[in-house]
Write a protein that holds these residues in place. Structure first.
Motif, short mmCIF file in Angstrom:
data_model
loop_
_atom_site.label_atom_id
_atom_site.label_comp_id
_atom_site.label_asym_id
_atom_site.label_seq_id
_atom_site.Cartn_x
_atom_site.Cartn_y
_atom_site.Cartn_z
N LEU A 256 -4.28 0.53 -1.26
CA LEU A 256 -3.76 -0.78 -1.62
C LEU A 256 -3.32 -0.77 -3.08
O LEU A 256 -4.06 -0.38 -3.97
CB LEU A 256 -4.85 -1.84 -1.42
CG LEU A 256 -4.41 -3.28 -1.58
CD1 LEU A 256 -3.41 -3.67 -0.51
CD2 LEU A 256 -5.62 -4.20 -1.51
N THR A 257 -2.06 -1.18 -3.32
CA THR A 257 -1.53 -1.18 -4.68
C THR A 257 -1.13 -2.57 -5.17
O THR A 257 -0.89 -2.75 -6.37
CB THR A 257 -0.29 -0.26 -4.81
OG1 THR A 257 0.71 -0.72 -3.90
CG2 THR A 257 -0.65 1.18 -4.50
N GLY A 258 -1.03 -3.53 -4.27
CA GLY A 258 -0.64 -4.85 -4.70
C GLY A 258 -0.96 -5.92 -3.67
O GLY A 258 -1.09 -5.64 -2.49
N LEU A 259 -1.10 -7.12 -4.15
CA LEU A 259 -1.39 -8.26 -3.30
C LEU A 259 -0.64 -9.46 -3.85
O LEU A 259 -0.74 -9.76 -5.05
CB LEU A 259 -2.91 -8.52 -3.30
CG LEU A 259 -3.48 -9.50 -2.30
CD1 LEU A 259 -3.18 -9.06 -0.87
CD2 LEU A 259 -4.98 -9.62 -2.49
N LEU B 181 -7.21 -10.43 4.49
CA LEU B 181 -7.65 -9.27 5.28
C LEU B 181 -6.58 -8.85 6.29
O LEU B 181 -6.34 -7.65 6.48
CB LEU B 181 -8.96 -9.58 6.01
CG LEU B 181 -10.20 -9.63 5.13
CD1 LEU B 181 -11.41 -10.07 5.94
CD2 LEU B 181 -10.46 -8.27 4.50
N ALA B 182 -5.94 -9.82 6.92
CA ALA B 182 -4.90 -9.50 7.89
C ALA B 182 -3.72 -8.78 7.24
O ALA B 182 -3.17 -7.83 7.80
CB ALA B 182 -4.42 -10.77 8.60
N ALA B 183 -3.33 -9.23 6.05
CA ALA B 183 -2.22 -8.59 5.34
C ALA B 183 -2.59 -7.16 4.94
O ALA B 183 -1.77 -6.24 5.06
CB ALA B 183 -1.83 -9.40 4.10
N ILE B 184 -3.81 -6.97 4.49
CA ILE B 184 -4.25 -5.62 4.11
C ILE B 184 -4.27 -4.70 5.33
O ILE B 184 -3.79 -3.57 5.28
CB ILE B 184 -5.63 -5.67 3.42
CG1 ILE B 184 -5.50 -6.34 2.05
CG2 ILE B 184 -6.24 -4.28 3.30
CD1 ILE B 184 -6.83 -6.67 1.38
N LYS B 185 -4.80 -5.19 6.43
CA LYS B 185 -4.85 -4.38 7.66
C LYS B 185 -3.43 -4.05 8.13
O LYS B 185 -3.17 -2.93 8.57
CB LYS B 185 -5.61 -5.11 8.76
CG LYS B 185 -7.10 -5.14 8.51
CD LYS B 185 -7.82 -5.92 9.60
CE LYS B 185 -9.30 -6.02 9.30
NZ LYS B 185 -10.01 -6.83 10.29
N ASP B 186 -2.53 -5.00 8.02
CA ASP B 186 -1.14 -4.77 8.42
C ASP B 186 -0.51 -3.68 7.55
O ASP B 186 0.17 -2.77 8.05
CB ASP B 186 -0.34 -6.06 8.32
CG ASP B 186 1.06 -5.95 8.90
OD1 ASP B 186 1.24 -5.27 9.94
OD2 ASP B 186 2.00 -6.56 8.33
N ALA C 64 0.84 -1.19 0.00
CA ALA C 64 0.00 0.00 0.00
C ALA C 64 0.87 1.24 0.00
O ALA C 64 2.04 1.18 0.39
CB ALA C 64 -0.90 0.02 1.24
N THR C 65 0.30 2.35 -0.45
CA THR C 65 1.02 3.62 -0.33
C THR C 65 0.93 4.06 1.12
O THR C 65 0.10 3.56 1.88
CB THR C 65 0.38 4.71 -1.22
OG1 THR C 65 -0.91 5.03 -0.70
CG2 THR C 65 0.29 4.28 -2.67
#
Length: 114
Positions: free
Chosen positions: A56-59, A79-84, A50-51
């Motif tokens: 979010l820019t990549g997964l 979801l946990a990775a995005i929140k992190d 993410a910036t």
């Protein structure tokens, strides 16, 4: 230059500092869009980029976690990775703001609007 004007000189100095602060804040906002952070979960099996603004820019998902009977686990890891990543983005943004406020002589912890 404005020494003999008393409080008018102080006001001019304050206006100059306010303008400097505004310019630095604008630059920081632009910089935060370019800075990237990475969050992860599942010991690195799922990574979210993410910036520093939290976009979010990549997964990246390790293919080894794709088992039809573990769909909910995969969703939770994503979801946990995005929140992190979002938490790290917020921390990075606050650190960048702290650098600017410190340069301007503003006390640490002062909340700035944005």
């Amino acid at each position: 230059m404005l020494k003999g004007l008393g409080s008018l000189g102080d006001m001019a100095g304050m206006m100059k500092k306010a303008k400097e602060m505004q310019e630095k804040m604008t630059q920081m906002q632009e910089d935060l869009q370019k800075i990237e952070v990475q969050g992860e979960s599942g010991a690195g099996l799922v990574k979210a980029t993410a910036t520093a603004k939290g976009i979010l820019t990549g997964l990246d998902i390790d293919p080894s976690i794709f088992h039809p009977d573990e769909k909910e686990v995969v969703e939770d890891l994503i979801l946990a990775a995005i929140k992190d990543a979002q938490n790290k983005a917020a921390e990075k943004a606050e650190a960048e703001l702290g650098k600017i406020t410190e340069e301007m002589g503003i006390p640490a912890g002062t909340k700035m609007p944005f």
